[in-house]
Design an enzyme around this catalytic site. Sequence first.
Site, PDB file in Angstrom:
ATOM      1  N   SER A 195       0.838  -1.194   0.000  1.00  0.00           N
ATOM      2  CA  SER A 195       0.000   0.000   0.000  1.00  0.00           C
ATOM      3  C   SER A 195       0.874   1.245   0.000  1.00  0.00           C
ATOM      4  O   SER A 195       2.020   1.219   0.481  1.00  0.00           O
ATOM      5  CB  SER A 195      -0.896   0.017   1.244  1.00  0.00           C
ATOM      6  N   TYR A 251      -1.733  -0.772  10.322  1.00  0.00           N
ATOM      7  CA  TYR A 251      -1.865  -1.050   8.893  1.00  0.00           C
ATOM      8  C   TYR A 251      -0.630  -0.602   8.100  1.00  0.00           C
ATOM      9  O   TYR A 251      -0.031  -1.387   7.353  1.00  0.00           O
ATOM     10  CB  TYR A 251      -3.122  -0.378   8.344  1.00  0.00           C
TER      11      TYR A 251
END
Length: 268
Positions: free
Chosen positions: A142, A156
């Site tokens: 990501s 995350y």
Amino acid sequence: MNPGRRRTILITGASAGIGAALARVYAAKGWDLILTARREGPLEALAEELHGYGAVVTVITDDLADPAAPRRLFDAIADRSLIVDGLVNNAGFSRTAGFLQTEPEAHAAMIRVMLTAPVELARLFAPGMAERGFGRILNVASLAGQMPATGGDTLYGPIKSFLIKASQGLHLEMAGSGVHVTALCPGYTLTEFHDVNGTRAEVSSAYPAWMWQTAEHVAEIGYAALEANRPKVTPGFMNNVLAGLAKHLPDATALRMVGGHAKRLKRI
């Protein structure tokens, strides 16, 4: 490779979003597929669609939050006498309620699904790829992995950062073996990801439409980067600008920047 044998790729988290989009790309490129996720219904529906490309599709449901799942998946594939030529580690989710408000079990599941399982699956399947002199490993990370961690979604970004670094290390180790390794680092992508973690309304209002990309666009870029054996790819000009800023800005400035992001999302 035996004459006439088609390549086969295993895609985790294939039931929707970027995983499903990657499945369509690989089917269109002539690959057979092994699809895995927790939900059988969406996998079966996708498999039926992919048959239209002439692909042979095997569906194996499992939950990578279970520590035994990677080995179980490896054994299930071996029992079917299938050879994995490519691996896409795509399964993932986030919990954005805040570190103290999220149950430890949910944090443990995030770490297993997005960090431990990709490492274990790569370790299980990469030796066969190297022995055959051909392999493809795409780790879906990501843009968050290239930014300072965001308050409210504390684990995350760091998990994705680990996945990027691990991909780069494996990319170097596999050099010359015929095994390509790439970390795909999308930014905001139009999938059900934000619906699942309950942030759809916040992110839709906080960021303009031009910051969003489609799962299909991200999948095509990921496929091309992996074939080119690029160690990392970040789709989107502005996403690359943001990643560059985060890399070169002083820590205090970068933290203020992501702190503003968290406030827009009403997470801290």
